[in-house]
Scaffold this active site. Structure first.
Site, PDB file in Angstrom:
ATOM      1  N   TRP A  12       0.838  -1.192   0.000  1.00  0.00           N
ATOM      2  CA  TRP A  12       0.000   0.000   0.000  1.00  0.00           C
ATOM      3  C   TRP A  12       0.874   1.242   0.000  1.00  0.00           C
ATOM      4  O   TRP A  12       2.083   1.184   0.216  1.00  0.00           O
ATOM      5  CB  TRP A  12      -1.016  -0.010   1.133  1.00  0.00           C
ATOM      6  CG  TRP A  12      -0.498  -0.213   2.553  1.00  0.00           C
ATOM      7  CD1 TRP A  12       0.726  -0.677   2.943  1.00  0.00           C
ATOM      8  CD2 TRP A  12      -1.218   0.035   3.754  1.00  0.00           C
ATOM      9  NE1 TRP A  12       0.822  -0.746   4.309  1.00  0.00           N
ATOM     10  CE2 TRP A  12      -0.366  -0.313   4.837  1.00  0.00           C
ATOM     11  CE3 TRP A  12      -2.488   0.501   4.036  1.00  0.00           C
ATOM     12  CZ2 TRP A  12      -0.754  -0.183   6.177  1.00  0.00           C
ATOM     13  CZ3 TRP A  12      -2.870   0.617   5.371  1.00  0.00           C
ATOM     14  CH2 TRP A  12      -2.015   0.272   6.419  1.00  0.00           C
ATOM     15  N   ASN A  13       0.217   2.402  -0.305  1.00  0.00           N
ATOM     16  CA  ASN A  13       0.956   3.637  -0.535  1.00  0.00           C
ATOM     17  C   ASN A  13       0.289   4.825   0.140  1.00  0.00           C
ATOM     18  O   ASN A  13      -0.891   4.786   0.491  1.00  0.00           O
ATOM     19  CB  ASN A  13       1.023   3.927  -2.045  1.00  0.00           C
ATOM     20  CG  ASN A  13       1.642   2.809  -2.833  1.00  0.00           C
ATOM     21  OD1 ASN A  13       2.829   2.558  -2.741  1.00  0.00           O
ATOM     22  ND2 ASN A  13       0.826   2.108  -3.615  1.00  0.00           N
ATOM     23  N   ASP A  38     -15.292  19.216  -9.654  1.00  0.00           N
ATOM     24  CA  ASP A  38     -15.385  20.531  -8.997  1.00  0.00           C
ATOM     25  C   ASP A  38     -16.736  20.636  -8.298  1.00  0.00           C
ATOM     26  O   ASP A  38     -17.781  20.596  -8.956  1.00  0.00           O
ATOM     27  CB  ASP A  38     -15.282  21.660 -10.022  1.00  0.00           C
ATOM     28  CG  ASP A  38     -13.909  21.785 -10.658  1.00  0.00           C
ATOM     29  OD1 ASP A  38     -12.959  21.186 -10.146  1.00  0.00           O
ATOM     30  OD2 ASP A  38     -13.799  22.493 -11.685  1.00  0.00           O
ATOM     31  N   HIS A  88     -10.939  15.180 -12.563  1.00  0.00           N
ATOM     32  CA  HIS A  88     -11.410  15.563 -11.228  1.00  0.00           C
ATOM     33  C   HIS A  88     -12.767  16.253 -11.272  1.00  0.00           C
ATOM     34  O   HIS A  88     -13.237  16.686 -12.323  1.00  0.00           O
ATOM     35  CB  HIS A  88     -10.384  16.448 -10.514  1.00  0.00           C
ATOM     36  CG  HIS A  88     -10.192  17.797 -11.159  1.00  0.00           C
ATOM     37  ND1 HIS A  88      -9.252  18.031 -12.124  1.00  0.00           N
ATOM     38  CD2 HIS A  88     -10.813  18.994 -10.969  1.00  0.00           C
ATOM     39  CE1 HIS A  88      -9.291  19.294 -12.501  1.00  0.00           C
ATOM     40  NE2 HIS A  88     -10.251  19.906 -11.818  1.00  0.00           N
ATOM     41  N   HIS A 145      -7.867  18.844  -7.023  1.00  0.00           N
ATOM     42  CA  HIS A 145      -8.201  19.100  -8.424  1.00  0.00           C
ATOM     43  C   HIS A 145      -7.035  18.668  -9.319  1.00  0.00           C
ATOM     44  O   HIS A 145      -6.454  19.473 -10.050  1.00  0.00           O
ATOM     45  CB  HIS A 145      -8.569  20.573  -8.607  1.00  0.00           C
ATOM     46  CG  HIS A 145      -9.712  20.989  -7.742  1.00  0.00           C
ATOM     47  ND1 HIS A 145     -11.013  21.019  -8.192  1.00  0.00           N
ATOM     48  CD2 HIS A 145      -9.754  21.341  -6.433  1.00  0.00           C
ATOM     49  CE1 HIS A 145     -11.813  21.388  -7.197  1.00  0.00           C
ATOM     50  NE2 HIS A 145     -11.068  21.590  -6.120  1.00  0.00           N
ATOM     51  N   HIS A 205     -16.734  28.773 -14.152  1.00  0.00           N
ATOM     52  CA  HIS A 205     -16.666  28.446 -12.731  1.00  0.00           C
ATOM     53  C   HIS A 205     -17.673  29.281 -11.939  1.00  0.00           C
ATOM     54  O   HIS A 205     -18.441  28.757 -11.131  1.00  0.00           O
ATOM     55  CB  HIS A 205     -15.261  28.696 -12.190  1.00  0.00           C
ATOM     56  CG  HIS A 205     -14.284  27.594 -12.434  1.00  0.00           C
ATOM     57  ND1 HIS A 205     -13.678  27.401 -13.654  1.00  0.00           N
ATOM     58  CD2 HIS A 205     -13.804  26.621 -11.612  1.00  0.00           C
ATOM     59  CE1 HIS A 205     -12.856  26.365 -13.580  1.00  0.00           C
ATOM     60  NE2 HIS A 205     -12.913  25.865 -12.352  1.00  0.00           N
ATOM     61  N   HIS A 215     -16.008  24.990  -4.485  1.00  0.00           N
ATOM     62  CA  HIS A 215     -14.702  25.264  -5.095  1.00  0.00           C
ATOM     63  C   HIS A 215     -14.576  26.732  -5.479  1.00  0.00           C
ATOM     64  O   HIS A 215     -13.468  27.271  -5.484  1.00  0.00           O
ATOM     65  CB  HIS A 215     -14.532  24.368  -6.324  1.00  0.00           C
ATOM     66  CG  HIS A 215     -13.297  24.614  -7.123  1.00  0.00           C
ATOM     67  ND1 HIS A 215     -12.043  24.700  -6.569  1.00  0.00           N
ATOM     68  CD2 HIS A 215     -13.118  24.789  -8.477  1.00  0.00           C
ATOM     69  CE1 HIS A 215     -11.150  24.913  -7.515  1.00  0.00           C
ATOM     70  NE2 HIS A 215     -11.776  24.976  -8.684  1.00  0.00           N
TER      71      HIS A 215
END
Length: 258
Positions: free
Chosen positions: A61-62, A75, A73, A69, A208, A79
């Site tokens: 695992w990491n 929004d 991805h 974002h 946006h 945001h």
């Protein structure tokens, strides 16, 4: 058969397929750049916790380091400042039902090949509707530009002396989609849902501001929109349930009936 049984049968027989609209997420994933006076998102990095070694002999695992974002991805309305005071505006508070909706693919890849700063105008939407029907409420409007076929970071971000250049939405188009069509949100193949030069627009970054101000969503860095029909697909775009999250990397899937 029930609707869900029919879906499973279609997946098993191949009459229904899943199209992955997501780009790989790794150290080479392009990240949007901002002027130096603003905070910037880091690129993706990954550190190993254990990999079948003395730190964990049977498991791998990491730890992931990335901005919300990054890559393909989501929004959320919070945001943007225009959506910061809306109810249910964060990744953990948005009702899950809103992440699933019909896909409407508007194909402008030829226009973008001729003009990298192309903006989708209301007349383009109306022309699309004249052929395919009115965009339904709750739809994901996906702008096919073939920008995702720019596979190296420099041409994908396309930054020049006067800033980045990439296609997007005119303010009046964002208003049409958010208000008159009541869409779930918009999706693009570029690094963000506004055009590259949108910082110079009046007002700046109008997609946006408009979308998130009306409680709508954005999807960025999509791929494989050329594999979708103009209508008929169902898009599933569910972000991680990050508490107070303004966005999230996600895997966007489209269900397509052949």
């Amino acid at each position: 058969m029930s609707l869900l049984s029919t879906l499973v049968e279609g997946l098993n027989t191949g009459s229904i397929r899943i199209v992955d609209l997501t780009q790989p997420l790794g150290p080479e994933t392009p990240v949007i750049g901002l002027p130096p006076m603003f905070g910037s998102s880091p690129g993706f990095t990954m550190d190993t916790i254990s990999q079948f070694d003395d730190r964990g002999p049977a498991w791998y695992w990491n730890v992931l380091h990335l901005g919300e974002h990054t890559g393909t991805h989501f929004d959320a309305p919070v945001h943007w400042i225009s959506g910061r005071d809306l109810p249910d505006n964060r990744c953990d508070t948005i009702p899950a039902r809103r992440f699933v909706g019909p896909g409407c693919v508007i194909d402008v890849h030829r226009e973008v090949a001729a003009n990298e700063d192309f903006l989708l105008l209301p007349e383009h939407v109306e022309a699309w509707e004249a052929t395919h029907g009115r965009i339904p409420g709750g739809a994901w409007v996906l702008l096919r530009t073939d920008w995702s076929k720019r596979l190296d970071t420099a041409t994908f971000l396309n930054v020049k002396q006067d800033g980045p250049h990439s296609p997007g939405f005119h303010k009046t188009t964002s208003e049409l989609l958010a208000v008159a069509r009541d869409v779930a949100g918009v999706g693009v193949e570029t690094v963000g849902t506004d055009a590259g030069q949108a910082g110079t627009f009046d007002p700046p970054f109008p997609n946006h501001a408009t979308m998130h101000g009306h409680g709508k969503f954005g999807l960025a860095s999509l791929r494989n929109l050329d594999q979708l029909p103009a209508t008929g697909a169902v898009v599933i775009a569910a972000p991680l349930k990050i508490v107070n999250g303004s966005g999230s990397p996600l895997r966007v899937l489209a269900i397509v009936e052949d």
